[in-house]
Design an enzyme around this catalytic site. Structure first.
Site, PDB file in Angstrom:
ATOM      1  N   SER A 143       0.771  -1.174  -0.340  1.00  0.00           N
ATOM      2  CA  SER A 143       0.180   0.148   0.148  1.00  0.00           C
ATOM      3  C   SER A 143       0.742   1.336  -0.220  1.00  0.00           C
ATOM      4  O   SER A 143       1.706   1.426   0.493  1.00  0.00           O
ATOM      5  CB  SER A 143      -1.348   0.255   1.138  1.00  0.00           C
ATOM      6  N   TYR A 157      -1.251  -1.563  10.290  1.00  0.00           N
ATOM      7  CA  TYR A 157      -1.827  -1.520   9.186  1.00  0.00           C
ATOM      8  C   TYR A 157      -0.191  -1.091   8.061  1.00  0.00           C
ATOM      9  O   TYR A 157       0.344  -2.072   7.343  1.00  0.00           O
ATOM     10  CB  TYR A 157      -2.983  -0.474   8.496  1.00  0.00           C
ATOM     11  N   ALA A 159       3.065  -0.222   9.303  1.00  0.00           N
ATOM     12  CA  ALA A 159       3.774  -1.122   9.571  1.00  0.00           C
ATOM     13  C   ALA A 159       3.610  -2.206   8.865  1.00  0.00           C
ATOM     14  O   ALA A 159       4.413  -2.784   7.968  1.00  0.00           O
ATOM     15  CB  ALA A 159       3.572  -1.492  10.773  1.00  0.00           C
ATOM     16  N   SER A 160       2.534  -2.982   8.790  1.00  0.00           N
ATOM     17  CA  SER A 160       1.934  -4.261   7.834  1.00  0.00           C
ATOM     18  C   SER A 160       2.773  -4.124   6.424  1.00  0.00           C
ATOM     19  O   SER A 160       2.804  -4.894   5.534  1.00  0.00           O
ATOM     20  CB  SER A 160       0.528  -5.181   8.242  1.00  0.00           C
ATOM     21  N   LYS A 161       2.652  -3.090   6.027  1.00  0.00           N
ATOM     22  CA  LYS A 161       2.821  -3.266   4.473  1.00  0.00           C
ATOM     23  C   LYS A 161       4.149  -2.203   4.025  1.00  0.00           C
ATOM     24  O   LYS A 161       4.508  -2.614   2.988  1.00  0.00           O
ATOM     25  CB  LYS A 161       1.685  -1.754   4.237  1.00  0.00           C
TER      26      LYS A 161
END
Ligand SMILES: NC(=O)c1ccc[n+]([C@@H]2O[C@H](COP(=O)([O-])OP(=O)(O)OC[C@H]3O[C@@H](n4cnc5c(N)ncnc54)[C@H](O)[C@@H]3O)[C@@H](O)[C@H]2O)c1
Length: 254
Positions: A143, A157, A159-161
């Site tokens: 993202s 979210y 950090a995950s992306k």
């Protein structure tokens, strides 16, 4: 059928029941790939499969919960048993949560990371032995928020992306010797059920669009077109990159 560019390919698309990943599954099938639609939403998954088959393509549903290692292992084994090949992996399944950092619990942080980042890692790990046999292409759906931050979604979210971009670069390097290319796509705001959650009111969407030089929110098909490039022969010397599909949002002059 648009072309036979992916004839002979077997693609596993996680998240295929909805939104961007659904559009990706349809696009890969239109170019001749056999598509394993992998999702935990059986109903949505069945609809994607039905649409592909009715349009003359080949697809079948696979149950997968990417938060569960055993489920991921089983899903890839099932696809391989059915087709004898896995040559494309689209790591698309994810969730969004909107709790901002001060209020975010350990449990919610772990939930998002376990699906969005560890889930993609699990799929890469299980796909690798099969892809090694024939070479392959992986596309991870990250993202723009993984590059730019922003507080539309929560820190977990974002950090995950961002982590998914790191995972892409690692895997591109490690898998290159096996003829497997790994790239990521960073969509900007895209019209899907995911953007109907949280603070995505009409006003929020309008504010997002005001920062987009091309003047509109993305449609899932915009992202599918970029995925098609990254899995096709036309990108055979491209690995370890991220492609922004964001309407020019991150140009330096805006
Ligand atoms: N919509 C946007 O604006 C936007 C922007 C940038 C990136 N993305 C990314 O694009 C991808 C697709 O997003 P979307 O907007 O189409 O979302 P979506 O909610 O429409 O689809 C996500 C799919 O993932 C599946 N899924 C969720 N958890 C799962 C699990 N544990 N195991 C298996 N499947 C699971 C869901 O069932 C659903 O079908 C995601 O990675 C998302 O982060 C979306």
């Amino acid at each position: 059928m648009k072309s036979e560019r992916l004839k002979g390919d077997v693609a596993v698309v996680t998240g295929a029941a909805s939104g961007i990943d659904r559009a990706v599954a349809l696009e890969l099938a239109r170019h001749g790939a056999v598509v394993a639609c992998a999702d935990l939403n059986a109903e949505g998954n069945a609809l994607t499969v039905k649409e592909i088959v009715e349009a003359g393509g080949e697809a079948f549903p696979v149950h997968i919960d990417i938060s569960d290692s055993a489920s991921v292992k089983q899903a890839f084994a099932d696809v391989y048993e059915k087709t004898g090949k896995i040559s494309i992996l689209i790591n698309g399944a994810a969730i969004a949560r909107f709790t901002q950092l001060p209020e975010c619990t350990d449990e919610e942080w772990d939930l998002v990371m376990n699906i969005n980042l560890t889930g993609a890692f699990r799929c890469l790990r299980e796909a690798y032995p099969y892809m090694k046999e024939s070479g392959g292409r992986v596309v991870q759906i990250s993202s723009t928020s993984g590059k730019s931050g922003g507080s539309w979604a929560g820190a977990h979210y974002v950090a995950s992306k961002a982590g998914l971009i790191g995972l892409t670069k690692y895997a591109a390097g490690y898998f290159a010797k096996d003829g497997i290319r790994v790239n990521a796509i960073c969509p900007g705001a895209t019209e899907t059920p995911l953007t109907d959650q949280g603070e995505s009111t009409e006003a929020t969407i309008a504010a997002m669009v005001s920062n987009v030089p091309l003047g509109r929110i993305a449609q899932p098909e915009d992202v599918a077109g970029a995925v098609m490039y990254l899995v096709s022969e036309e990108s055979s010397y491209v690995t370890g990159i991220t492609v922004d599909v964001a309407g020019g949002r991150y140009m330096y002059n805006n």
